[in-house]
Scaffold this active site. Structure first.
Site, PDB file in Angstrom:
ATOM      1  N   SER A 282       0.856  -1.181   0.000  1.00  0.00           N
ATOM      2  CA  SER A 282       0.000   0.000   0.000  1.00  0.00           C
ATOM      3  C   SER A 282       0.893   1.232   0.000  1.00  0.00           C
ATOM      4  O   SER A 282       1.975   1.222   0.587  1.00  0.00           O
ATOM      5  CB  SER A 282      -0.877  -0.016   1.255  1.00  0.00           C
ATOM      6  OG  SER A 282      -1.247   1.295   1.620  1.00  0.00           O
ATOM      7  N   GLU A 295      -6.852 -10.352  -7.490  1.00  0.00           N
ATOM      8  CA  GLU A 295      -8.057  -9.521  -7.667  1.00  0.00           C
ATOM      9  C   GLU A 295      -8.251  -9.115  -9.120  1.00  0.00           C
ATOM     10  O   GLU A 295      -9.371  -9.116  -9.634  1.00  0.00           O
ATOM     11  CB  GLU A 295      -7.979  -8.300  -6.753  1.00  0.00           C
ATOM     12  CG  GLU A 295      -8.142  -8.700  -5.288  1.00  0.00           C
ATOM     13  CD  GLU A 295      -7.682  -7.643  -4.301  1.00  0.00           C
ATOM     14  OE1 GLU A 295      -7.981  -7.788  -3.120  1.00  0.00           O
ATOM     15  OE2 GLU A 295      -7.002  -6.684  -4.718  1.00  0.00           O
ATOM     16  N   TYR A 321     -24.013  -8.326 -45.750  1.00  0.00           N
ATOM     17  CA  TYR A 321     -23.033  -7.471 -45.076  1.00  0.00           C
ATOM     18  C   TYR A 321     -23.629  -6.125 -44.713  1.00  0.00           C
ATOM     19  O   TYR A 321     -24.310  -5.496 -45.532  1.00  0.00           O
ATOM     20  CB  TYR A 321     -21.793  -7.240 -45.963  1.00  0.00           C
ATOM     21  CG  TYR A 321     -20.793  -6.327 -45.271  1.00  0.00           C
ATOM     22  CD1 TYR A 321     -19.938  -6.824 -44.307  1.00  0.00           C
ATOM     23  CD2 TYR A 321     -20.772  -4.954 -45.534  1.00  0.00           C
ATOM     24  CE1 TYR A 321     -19.065  -5.989 -43.621  1.00  0.00           C
ATOM     25  CE2 TYR A 321     -19.902  -4.112 -44.857  1.00  0.00           C
ATOM     26  CZ  TYR A 321     -19.054  -4.643 -43.900  1.00  0.00           C
ATOM     27  OH  TYR A 321     -18.185  -3.818 -43.211  1.00  0.00           O
ATOM     28  N   GLN A 326     -18.459  -4.313 -38.558  1.00  0.00           N
ATOM     29  CA  GLN A 326     -17.133  -3.843 -38.145  1.00  0.00           C
ATOM     30  C   GLN A 326     -17.085  -3.654 -36.621  1.00  0.00           C
ATOM     31  O   GLN A 326     -16.041  -3.833 -36.004  1.00  0.00           O
ATOM     32  CB  GLN A 326     -16.831  -2.522 -38.856  1.00  0.00           C
ATOM     33  CG  GLN A 326     -15.514  -1.896 -38.499  1.00  0.00           C
ATOM     34  CD  GLN A 326     -15.218  -0.703 -39.394  1.00  0.00           C
ATOM     35  OE1 GLN A 326     -15.031  -0.864 -40.600  1.00  0.00           O
ATOM     36  NE2 GLN A 326     -15.189   0.487 -38.835  1.00  0.00           N
TER      37      GLN A 326
HETATM   38  N1  ARG Z   1     -13.634  -3.073 -41.728  1.00  0.00           N
HETATM   39  C1  ARG Z   1     -14.694  -3.712 -42.428  1.00  0.00           C
HETATM   40  C2  ARG Z   1     -15.416  -4.673 -41.508  1.00  0.00           C
HETATM   41  O1  ARG Z   1     -14.866  -5.053 -40.539  1.00  0.00           O
HETATM   42  C3  ARG Z   1     -14.132  -4.445 -43.604  1.00  0.00           C
HETATM   43  C4  ARG Z   1     -15.154  -4.782 -44.631  1.00  0.00           C
HETATM   44  C5  ARG Z   1     -15.544  -3.549 -45.382  1.00  0.00           C
HETATM   45  N2  ARG Z   1     -16.524  -3.846 -46.352  1.00  0.00           N
HETATM   46  C6  ARG Z   1     -17.323  -2.883 -46.857  1.00  0.00           C
HETATM   47  N3  ARG Z   1     -18.187  -3.291 -47.711  1.00  0.00           N
HETATM   48  N4  ARG Z   1     -17.226  -1.642 -46.512  1.00  0.00           N
HETATM   49  O2  ARG Z   1     -16.521  -5.024 -41.763  1.00  0.00           O
END
Ligand code: ARG
Length: 434
Positions: A282, A295, A321, A326
């Protein structure tokens, strides 16, 4: 910032610096942990393109060597992935083009950053899960070794944090060992579950090319393909969540083990002493010797649990997508980094535990043999409920002598005997085969 790879002629200005910074977030910095996997996958993709005649053998060789050179430069620090790039994928293509001219642009034939990031993440998770499995195996091994060597030391057992029955150090050690055997197995099974290559699914629709997906997957040491291009994207985040689940099982058990040690090292329990290398002091109170390491090990699960919640919260998405995906990267990478860093300390910590036999024996009070005495009566044919009541009525009569006389034979053969340790050791080696 270097030009985005998607910049084409005949366009307006595009996003300004502030918007580009927002889009990138911490992504490009996180990609430092993924880029070497991206390079491996890019090399396999190039070889796949050569297989179907889209690249000549010479072109493929030059591209693969160019990627290898970038890899070396990243490792040596000669090249750094930084905010000049939108992400690691763009950096690779830009560097390759700087190095090789227009040939560099051929690397992206038939792929998208969407399958590029998905494959890099799967390779990353396989690597981390292999590390998780290895460290869990190590933790279990050290615990079993110690249980074998000193497992018969008597120790008081608790339920509700109240004294319950005598047990042994080996029972405690082997209990934690079995947990980490389970965790090693879960890491191995999760590894197998996500061992599928999304490469070749492009943006989520495939491309109009006869890509050699199986051969590329094999080169990358994947067990199978993610077959459907939509699912290659839809599984993003879902797979990460399971990988974090395997990690969380281990950090949760570290939390319990650390909890035990933090109790055992108090003056009130005094069952365990941790060597100086595991304690801090301490700044104010000269008398303090604090188990900070234990801890912070207990706290490590919080980061992983938080990451799972964060990741799961992002996944309310339609098919295909979406850039939201991301946002699944930061919690995944953060949790594996801190979780594995914590786990790596556990084998040595277990090795360092010093048991205080005197304190543990002293904490086994005579009344803790009440169950044993009831069972003894039941063995003689007294209905257990009657035996229970009878012993319950004369708890105060159980003497220290009874305790000392029965302690040794009570602790050794049943609770942590050779048989259960052997069973655990057997299971541990079976996992090594998975
Ligand atoms: N940084 C992006 C991710 O993790 C990579 C893929 C980007 N693709 C796109 N269509 N903008 O998703």
């Amino acid at each position: 910032m270097s030009e985005p790879i998607w910049k084409k002629g005949g366009q307006g200005e595009g996003p300004g610096a502030a918007v580009m910074r927002f889009l990138a977030g911490e992504d490009v910095v996180l990609d430092r942990q993924l880029i070497r996997f991206d390079i491996r996958a890019s090399q396999a993709h190039v070889n796949g393109l050569a297989r179907i005649g889209l690249l000549s053998a010479d072109e493929a060789e030059v591209l693969v060597a160019g990627l290898a050179k970038i890899d070396e430069q990243l490792v040596s620090g000669e090249r750094v992935l930084d905010e000049r790039f939108e992400d690691g994928h763009s950096a690779l293509e830009t560097w390759l083009t700087e190095q090789l001219g227009p040939l560099g642009g051929k690397v992206h034939t038939g792929r998208s950053r969407n399958d590029q990031v998905a494959v890099a993440l799967r390779l990353y998770m396989k690597d981390r899960l292999a590390a998780l499995r290895a460290v869990c195996t190590e933790v279990a091994k050290v615990l079993l070794q110690r249980a074998k060597a000193e497992g018969e030391l008597p120790m008081p057992g608790y339920t509700h944090l109240q004294r319950a029955m005598p047990m042994s150090v080996g029972l405690w050690q082997a209990g934690h060992a079995e947990a980490f055997i389970d965790n090693a197995e879960l890491a191995a099974l999760t590894h197998r579950w996500l061992d599928a290559s999304p490469l070749g699914t492009a943006s989520g629709f495939g491309v109009n090319l006869p890509l050699a997906r199986e051969a590329v997957a094999e080169e990358l040491d994947f067990a199978r393909l993610v077959v459907n291009p939509q699912y290659a994207q839809n599984s993003r985040g879902k797979v990460e969540l399971q990988a974090l689940g395997a990690l969380a099982a281990a950090t949760m058990d570290v939390r319990r083990l650390a909890w035990d040690l933090s109790l055992f090292t108090t003056s009130e329990f005094d069952f365990v002493r941790l060597p100086d290398g595991w304690c801090t002091g301490s700044s104010l109170m000269p008398n303090k010797r604090n188990p900070d390491v234990v801890e912070l090990l207990r706290a490590a699960h919080g980061v992983v649990a938080g990451a799972r919640v964060e990741l799961e919260s992002v996944l309310s998405l339609p098919s295909g997508y979406q850039r939201d995906l991301q946002a699944t990267k930061p919690p995944l990478l953060r949790a594996f980094e801190s979780g594995l860093q914590a786990l790596a300390l556990v084998p040595d910590l277990i090795g360092a535990i010093e048991w205080n036999e005197t304190a543990m024996r002293a904490a086994i009070s005579p009344d803790m043999f009440a169950t044993d005495l009831s069972v003894d009566l039941a063995r003689e044919g007294v209905p257990f409920r009657e035996a229970y009541r009878e012993v319950g009525m004369r708890l105060k009569d159980i003497t220290a002598d009874d305790v000392v006389a029965s302690l040794e034979n009570r602790v050794s053969p049943g609770a942590c005997g050779a048989l259960s340790l052997d069973l655990l050791a057997e299971r541990l080696s079976a996992i090594e085969e998975i």
